[in-house]
Design an enzyme around this catalytic site. Structure first.
Site, PDB file in Angstrom:
ATOM      1  N   ILE A 172     -10.247   3.419  -2.035  1.00 29.86           N
ATOM      2  CA  ILE A 172     -10.478   2.056  -1.981  1.00 29.86           C
ATOM      3  C   ILE A 172     -11.989   1.626  -2.392  1.00 29.86           C
ATOM      4  O   ILE A 172     -12.108   0.638  -3.028  1.00 29.86           O
ATOM      5  CB  ILE A 172      -9.941   1.316  -0.818  1.00 29.86           C
TER       6      ILE A 172
ATOM      7  N   ASP B 120      -7.404   7.987   0.124  1.00 28.08           N
ATOM      8  CA  ASP B 120      -7.598   6.425  -0.078  1.00 28.08           C
ATOM      9  C   ASP B 120      -8.964   6.195  -0.831  1.00 28.08           C
ATOM     10  O   ASP B 120     -10.049   6.370   0.014  1.00 28.08           O
ATOM     11  CB  ASP B 120      -7.614   5.898   1.362  1.00 28.08           C
TER      12      ASP B 120
ATOM     13  N   LYS C 173     -12.170  -4.366  -2.271  1.00 22.96           N
ATOM     14  CA  LYS C 173     -13.457  -4.003  -1.848  1.00 22.96           C
ATOM     15  C   LYS C 173     -14.343  -4.020  -3.174  1.00 22.96           C
ATOM     16  O   LYS C 173     -15.361  -4.640  -3.342  1.00 22.96           O
ATOM     17  CB  LYS C 173     -13.743  -2.411  -1.258  1.00 22.96           C
TER      18      LYS C 173
ATOM     19  N   TYR D 211     -11.303   4.515   9.596  1.00 25.81           N
ATOM     20  CA  TYR D 211     -11.044   3.086   9.619  1.00 25.81           C
ATOM     21  C   TYR D 211     -10.220   2.654  10.863  1.00 25.81           C
ATOM     22  O   TYR D 211      -9.200   3.099  10.880  1.00 25.81           O
ATOM     23  CB  TYR D 211     -10.616   2.633   8.281  1.00 25.81           C
TER      24      TYR D 211
END
Lengths: 445, 470
Positions: free
Chosen positions: A245, A243, A283, A158
Site C-alpha cells: 500500500i 501489502d 496512501k 499496523y
C-alpha cells in the site's frame, strides 16, 4: 394468535454472535484512544494553537494540489458526467459488475507498473477491486485460511491488522519478532521460530503477511529477505501476501523491490500461485475516503473467488469512473509519482533532522508517511507500562498524538510511530518545537 | 497444505445456480435493438431503469454535487480524506428522512441508528455476522432472493431454514409454516436466531399484509429472536394499498422503545428505488446500540465512497426532488407492470397479483409437462435458449412449487418489453396446450377481472393439477 412457546427461551436477552461481542476489533487499544483525545481538542493554527496535533494518522496530504489541478482541467464544466444531460450517468449508475470497470482495472495495473518502474507487469484481469485495503486484507484472509488457522506477521505491524485479519475471519496472527539489532528486518531464525510456535500450539499456518514498505517502520523490505520469504513459503507450502500500500511512497524508487519483481522471473506456477499483493489508493494518492483497494493474485482460483467475494465490498462505480482516466494518463501519473516521492522525502528529512537536533534518533527509513522514533532512553521503566506512561505524557503535556510501539506489537519497548504527511509544514515545525522544548526541560532536570 | 480455505472449495458463493447461469447465457448473446435484434432479452435482472431522466436533469441543475464542490468551492480534499465509519452526518440524515418519506412520514428514523454499508448485500451480511454464527439459523419465507444463500451463509457460517409458502394462499406466511420451520431447525440441531423477510418481497412483488407483520412480530416476541426486514423495495410500491413497514407495526402495537424493538432491524439500499446499484449504498437500521456499534466497526470492510455519500446527500436533501421522484417512480412502475401483466394474459399466462417491486411472479405451471422441477428446468431452458428470454426459475428462489418464474419489467425499454411478450406469446401458442389455453383463458380473464380482486392467485388450467404435498 400466537401461543406462548413453552420453555424454549427464558427471559434472557437473545445473544448476539461471538464476533459482535468480542473486542477483537481492537478498538480499545491506545492507538485509538489517542485519536479520541485529538477529536476532543484538535489543533488549529488560528483557532486552537495549543490543541493536540495529530501525528497518529498515516494520511498523505502533501500532493492534493496535483490531483485537484488535474481533475479541474479534465472537467472544466464541473460535472463528472458532463453538463449537457449527464451522458454516461445511467450506465455508470447501473454498473455493479464485480469484475470492476475494465478501464479502471487497466488504469490500476498500469499505475502499479509505473510505481515499480516497469520492473514487473500487472495483468488487469488479475486485479480484483475492493473497498479499500482493509477489505482486501480481510477478504484474502477469508480465502487463504480457515477459522483457527494462523498467518505469520512480522512485528511491529499496523494495529488495524488485529481487526482486519482476525475479527470476523476467526484466523489468528502469530508474530515474527523483529528488533532493532538488525533494523527490524525479518531473519530466518525469527521466521522459523514463529512457525514453530504455531506448530507447538497445534495451529495450522496458512501464510506469511508482510507490509512492504513497512508500516510502522517506514522502511522497505530488502530484496534478499523477500527471496528468503518466498523460499520459506515454498518449503512450508504456504502463501505469501505482500501489502504494498505504501509502494508509491518510497522516497527513491530504486530502493523498492516488490514481490512482483521476484515472481516476474519465475516460471514455476506452483511458486507463483502462492503470491498475492494488496494495494490501495489511500496512501500514495491520499484518497482514503474513496475506498479503492485491490487484490492482485497469481492464483486463478484466488482471483475467481476474490472476485465473487468482492460483492460484499465493491468500489463505487462513480469513483471508478472518476479515477479511471486520471490513472491511465501516464504522463500525469509519472509526474505525480515523481513529485509525491520528492515531497515525502523532504518531509521525512525535516522531521528526522528536527528530532536529531532534539537528541532523538529514528530508524533509518526510506518510505511511507511516518518515521519510527526511538525514545527508549527516556523510559523510566523499560517495560510496556513505562512506554505507555511516556506516551501519555507526550499526549497530555506536549499535546502530540503519536502511536506507541506496543500498539504495533513491537517486542522492544520505547519505539513510537510519528506521522509527518498529514499536516502542513508549519504544523510539523510547531510539533518539532514542542518536542525540542520538552527535551530541553528534561535536560535541565 | 497450500490449498485454500473451505470457503473457496464450497459452493457457498452460489454461482452454480440457474439464477446466475441465465445471466451468463445473456452475456454471450445480449439483445440489442439494432445490432442484435435476435439476441437474448434480459428479464432476470431486477434493475430500475425507468426514472434516470429525473436524476439526470437534477444533476444538470445541481452540478456541484457530482463535481466535488460546495457553493462553487472545491471540497475535494475534505471528501478525499473522509473515511469515518460513522458516515457523513448530512448523508445519514438525508437517508433517514428519505426512508421516513417513503413510509408517509408515519414513523421516524434516527440517523444515529443508521449504519452505512456498501450495498444491502454488505448490510445483510454484516447483520448476520452480528446476530449469527456457525450452528445458528435464520428462517426465511420461500421463495426468496437467490443471493441470500451467499449473502447470509457463505462467510458467516450461518444456515437458512425455509418457511414454506404456497400459492394456495398467495404465498403468504402462515403461523403453521413459521412453527414448522422453527421445529425443522431444531431437528437439524440449529439454534434459530431470527427471521428475515424481504418486504416488499423479492421475487413475489407483493407487500406483507398487516396480518403477516403482526404474526411475525408476535412470533419473534414469543421465541425471543430477531426480525430483519429487508425493505430495499419499499420505494417501489405502486398499488392502491399503502406500504406497511415493520416499523409501522412496532408503532401501532406500541412496541417502540421496548426490548422487542431492539430485536427488529431494517435493511435498506438505494439500488432499487433510485436505480443506483453501482454506487453501493446500503444501510442497516437498528434500535440495539450494541448492534449499531458492532456493525459500525464492521462497516470498515465496506464503507460507502465519500464522493458518493456527498452526491447523494445533496440529492436526497432536495425534498422537492424526492417527492416528485417517488411519485413519478411509482407511476411508471405501475404502468410498466400493467403492461407486462396484460401482455402475459394475452398469452394465457397469469401472475401473482402484486403491487410492488421490479418484477412479476409468473405462473407457468400449466406449461409444464409434469408437475416437477425437472419439467420446470426444461421449460426454463426452452425459454432461455429458444425464446431467448432470460427469466428466473422459481427453483432458484427455493420455491416449493414447480412452475413459477420471476420476470423483470423495469430494466428495459417499453419496445423491448413488447418484443419479449410477443416472443413469449408465439412460443406458448406453438405448444399444443398453449393454443387452447391462450384462447380460453383470455375470455375467462376478461370476466374475472370484473370481479373484486383479492390477493389470491387465479388458477387457469384446463386440467386439474394437484399441488405438491410437502
Amino acid at each position: 394468535m400466537m401461543e406462548r412457546s413453552s420453555n424454549n427461551n427464558n427471559n434472557n436477552v437473545v445473544e448476539l454472535s461471538r464476533v459482535a461481542v468480542s473486542d477483537t476489533h481492537g478498538e480499545d487499544s491506545p492507538y485509538f484512544a489517542g485519536w479520541k483525545a485529538y477529536d476532543e481538542n484538535p489543533y488549529d493554527e488560528s483557532h486552537n494553537p495549543s490543541g493536540v496535533i495529530q501525528m497518529g494518522l498515516a494520511e498523505n496530504q502533501v500532493s492534493f494540489d496535483l490531483l485537484e489541478t488535474y481533475l479541474e482541467k479534465k472537467n472544466p464544466e464541473g460535472s463528472m458526467w458532463g453538463s449537457k444531460g449527464a451522458p454516461g450517468f445511467r450506465e455508470n449508475a447501473l454498473f455493479q459488475d464485480y469484475h470492476g470497470l475494465k478501464t479502471f482495472r487497466q488504469a490500476m495495473a498500469s499505475f502499479m507498473e509505473q510505481i515499480r518502474g516497469g520492473k514487473a507487469r500487472f495483468d488487469p484481469d488479475r486485479i480484483v477491486l475492493t473497498a479499500g485495503a482493509t477489505a482486501a486484507n480481510e477478504l484474502l484472509t477469508f480465502i487463504l485460511a480457515d477459522p483457527n488457522d494462523a498467518l505469520l506477521v512480522p512485528t511491529p505491524y499496523y494495529p488495524g491488522f488485529d481487526r482486519d485479519l482476525r475479527w470476523r475471519t476467526g484466523v489468528k496472527i502469530v508474530p515474527i519478532h523483529c528488533d532493532s539489532s538488525n533494523h527490524f528486518q525479518i531473519t530466518p531464525e525469527a521466521l522459523e521460530s514463529a512457525y514453530q510456535t504455531a506448530r507447538d500450539a497445534n495451529i495450522r499456518v496458512r501464510g506469511v503477511l508482510i507490509t512492504n514498505p513497512s508500516n510502522p517502520l517506514g522502511a522497505t523490505v530488502q530484496k534478499k529477505v523477500l527471496e528468503y520469504l518466498l523460499d520459506f513459503c515454498v518449503r512450508k507450502n504456504i502463501h505469501l501476501v505482500s501489502d504494498e500500500i505504501y509502494s508509491g511512497s518510497v522516497f527513491h524508487a530504486s530502493e523498492f523491490t516488490s514481490v512482483a519483481e521476484i515472481v516476474e522471473n519465475i516460471d514455476d506456477v506452483s511458486v507463483k500461485e502462492r503470491v498475492h499483493i494488496v494495494y490501495s489508493l489511500s496512501k500514495d494518492l491520499g484518497l482514503p475516503g474513496f475506498r479503492v483497494g485491490t487484490i492482485y493474485s497469481y492464483n486463478d482460483n484466488v482471483v475467481r473467488t476474490a472476485r465473487r467475494m468482492s460483492s460484499f465490498t465493491l468500489v463505487s462505480s462513480q469513483t471508478q469512473h472518476m479515477l479511471a482516466s486520471m490513472l491511465s494518463d501516464e504522463e500525469f501519473t509519472d509526474k505525480y509519482i515523481r513529485i509525491n516521492r520528492e515531497r515525502l522525502r523532504r518531509r521525512y528529512e525535516i522531521i528526522v533532522e528536527g528530532l536529531k537536533k532534539a537528541g532523538i534518533e529514528c530508524l533509518k527509513g526510506n518510505a511511507g508517511l511516518f518515521c519510527w522514533m526511538n525514545l527508549g532512553f527516556l523510559l523510566e521503566k523499560k517495560t510496556k507500562d513505562g512506554e505507555l506512561q511516556l506516551w501519555d505524557v507526550i499526549l497530555k503535556e506536549l499535546k502530540l498524538n503519536i502511536s506507541p510501539g506496543t500498539s504495533c506489537h513491537c517486542s522492544e519497548v520505547g519505539w513510537f510511530r510519528v506521522c509527518f504527511a498529514n499536516m502542513s509544514e508549519n504544523t510539523l515545525e510547531i510539533a518539532l518545537k514542542r518536542i525540542h522544548e520538552f527535551m530541553d526541560r528534561r535536560r535541565r532536570f | 497444505m497450500k490449498q485454500l480455505s473451505t470457503k473457496v472449495t464450497s459452493n457457498g458463493h452460489g454461482q452454480d445456480s440457474s439464477y446466475f447461469l441465465g445471466w451468463e447465457e445473456y452475456e454471450k448473446n445480449p439483445y440489442d435493438e439494432i445490432k442484435n435484434p435476435n439476441g437474448m432479452i434480459q428479464m432476470g435482472l431486477a434493475e430500475n431503469q425507468l426514472c434516470f431522466d429525473l436524476i439526470e436533469s437534477w444533476l444538470v441543475k445541481n452540478p456541484d454535487a457530482a463535481s466535488l464542490k460546495r457553493n462553487g468551492q472545491s471540497i475535494f480534499r475534505e471528501l478525499a480524506l473522509f473515511q469515518d465509519y460513522h458516515g457523513m452526518p448530512e448523508f445519514k440524515k438525508a437517508m433517514a428522512e428519505f426512508m421516513e418519506e417513503i413510509r408517509g412520514n408515519r414513523v421516524t428514523f434516527d440517523p444515529k441508528k443508521i449504519v452505512l454499508a456498501a450495498g444491502s448485500t454488505s448490510a445483510n451480511e454484516t447483520l448476520m455476522f452480528c446476530l449469527a454464527e456457525p450452528g445458528d439459523a435464520f428462517l426465511l419465507p420461500t421463495p426468496y432472493y437467490p443471493g441470500f444463500d451467499r449473502d447470509l451463509k457463505w462467510r458467516t457460517g450461518a444456515e437458512i431454514v425455509p418457511i414454506h409458502c404456497s400459492s394456495s394462499n398467495g404465498f403468504q406466511i402462515t403461523e403453521s409454516a413459521l412453527l414448522q420451520a422453527y421445529q425443522q431447525a431444531e431437528k437439524l440441531d440449529l439454534k434459530v436466531k431470527g427471521v428475515l423477510v424481504t418486504n416488499p418481497s423479492n421475487p413475489l412483488g407483493t407487500a406483507l399484509t398487516r396480518r403477516e407483520l403482526n404474526l411475525l412480530v408476535d412470533f419473534i416476541t414469543s421465541k425471543n429472536i430477531h426480525l430483519i426486514s429487508d425493505e430495499i423495495y419499499s420505494g417501489t410500491m405502486f398499488g392502491f394499498e399503502q406500504f406497511i413497514s415493520v416499523m409501522d407495526v412496532l408503532k401501532d402495537k406500541k412496541l417502540e422503545n421496548t426490548e422487542v424493538s431492539k430485536r427488529v432491524h431494517v435493511v435498506y439500499s438505494l439500488s432499487k428505488d433510485l436505480g443506483l446499484p453501482g454506487f453501493r449504498v446500503g444501510a442497516i437500521y437498528s434500535n440495539d446500540e450494541m448492534i449499531v456499534s458492532a456493525a459500525t466497526k464492521m462497516s470498515s470492510f465496506g464503507l460507502v465512497s465519500s464522493q458518493t455519500q456527498y452526491l447523494l446527500s445533496a440529492l436526497l436533501s432536495d425534498k422537492k426532488f424526492t417527492s416528485q421522484y417517488l411519485e413519478e417512480n411509482q407511476k411508471r412502475l405501475k404502468s410498466r407492470q400493467r403492461r407486462l401483466v396484460s401482455g402475459l394474459e394475452s398469452a394465457g399466462i397469469t401472475c401473482l397479483r402484486s403491487s410492488a417491486g421490479l418484477f412479476c411472479w409468473v405462473d407457468m405451471r400449466h406449461l409444464l409437462d409434469t408437475n416437477t422441477f425437472e419439467a420446470e428446468l426444461d421449460l426454463w431452458k426452452k425459454i432461455v435458449y429458444n425464446v431467448k428470454l432470460n427469466i428466473s426459475p422459481g427453483s432458484s428462489c427455493h420455491c416449493t412449487e414447480p412452475g413459477w418464474f420471476r420476470v423483470c419489467f423495469a430494466n428495459m425499454s417499453e419496445d423491448t418489453l413488447d418484443l419479449a411478450l410477443k416472443r413469449l406469446k408465439t412460443f406458448v401458442e406453438s405448444t399444443d396446450c398453449g393454443r387452447m389455453i391462450s384462447r380460453s383463458s383470455h375470455e375467462r380473464l376478461k370476466s374475472l377481472r370484473k370481479k373484486t380482486v383479492s390477493n389470491w392467485v387465479f388458477r387457469v388450467s384446463w386440467t386439474d393439477r394437484v399441488p405438491d404435498e410437502r
